[in-house]
Motif scaffolding. Structure first.
Motif, PDB file in Angstrom:
ATOM      1  N   GLN A   1     -20.795 -59.294  -6.139  1.00  0.00           N
ATOM      2  CA  GLN A   1     -20.472 -57.876  -5.633  1.00  0.00           C
ATOM      3  C   GLN A   1     -18.915 -57.465  -6.079  1.00  0.00           C
ATOM      4  O   GLN A   1     -18.807 -56.250  -6.126  1.00  0.00           O
TER       5      GLN A   1
ATOM      6  N   ASN B   1     -15.345 -48.842  -3.758  1.00  0.00           N
ATOM      7  CA  ASN B   1     -15.460 -49.973  -4.265  1.00  0.00           C
ATOM      8  C   ASN B   1     -14.086 -50.912  -3.959  1.00  0.00           C
ATOM      9  O   ASN B   1     -14.385 -52.384  -3.853  1.00  0.00           O
TER      10      ASN B   1
ATOM     11  N   LYS C   1     -15.383 -52.452  -0.764  1.00  0.00           N
ATOM     12  CA  LYS C   1     -16.361 -53.638  -1.079  1.00  0.00           C
ATOM     13  C   LYS C   1     -15.520 -54.887  -1.497  1.00  0.00           C
ATOM     14  O   LYS C   1     -15.671 -56.042  -0.685  1.00  0.00           O
TER      15      LYS C   1
ATOM     16  N   ASN D   1     -15.387 -58.541   1.168  1.00  0.00           N
ATOM     17  CA  ASN D   1     -15.780 -59.986   0.401  1.00  0.00           C
ATOM     18  C   ASN D   1     -14.389 -60.698   0.688  1.00  0.00           C
ATOM     19  O   ASN D   1     -15.016 -61.853   0.847  1.00  0.00           O
TER      20      ASN D   1
ATOM     21  N   ALA E   1     -17.948 -54.285  -8.413  1.00  0.00           N
ATOM     22  CA  ALA E   1     -16.886 -53.295  -7.817  1.00  0.00           C
ATOM     23  C   ALA E   1     -15.531 -53.099  -8.613  1.00  0.00           C
ATOM     24  O   ALA E   1     -15.174 -52.119  -8.937  1.00  0.00           O
TER      25      ALA E   1
END
Length: 155
Positions: free
Chosen positions: A61, A45, A48, A52, A65
């Motif tokens: 998202q 996570n 992620k 981004n 996360a």
């Protein structure tokens, strides 16, 4: 700012309480594997969020996360550091340093800092300001690094 629904908070609390109660019943090798799974999921996570911040910023998202990281941080994972989890058990290896088990006051401080940073990350992610997310993400990463530097053996 978005708030976590009461049912989600209750679910996280129930899991945290159940994990504390049931961790004592787990074999040391299971405790090690469960805590490693939690850290692996948090790392995924974190990746992620980083993606981004380096590419197209998708607030949904990032928020998802960040919420996953905060949920694990607040889950009571400390219960998975029971007796016998300070060393490799059979085929299950651990990277925790012996110092972790010798200085619980410092461990508690590091853990509280991590939980605070994870909770802050979730709050900031919910607001959706990319610059604020970048700052909170840096602070969360520093809290992870603080624990790794003190209590994780080199791979």
């Amino acid at each position: 700012m978005k708030r976590m629904p009461a049912s989600a908070v209750a679910g996280v609390l129930a899991v945290a309480l159940a994990s504390v109660a049931s961790a004592a019943e787990l074999k040391p090798e299971d405790q090690i594997q469960y805590r490693q799974a939690g850290y692996s999921f948090m790392a995924w996570n974190m990746g992620k969020i980083k993606a981004n911040l380096q590419g197209d910023f998708d607030q949904g998202q990032v928020e998802a996360a960040a919420n996953a990281i905060a949920a694990i941080a607040n889950s009571g994972m400390g219960a998975l550091y029971g007796p016998g989890t300070d060393k490799d058990v059979g085929d299950v290896e651990t990277a925790v340093k012996p110092e972790f088990f010798e200085n619980m006051e410092e461990v508690g401080k590091v853990a509280r800092n991590f939980i605070a940073a994870a909770n802050n990350m979730a709050e900031v992610a919910a607001a959706g300001d990319q610059a604020a997310v970048q700052d909170a993400f840096g602070k969360l990463g520093q809290s992870c690094k603080s624990c790794h530097d003190k209590f994780r053996a080199d791979d």
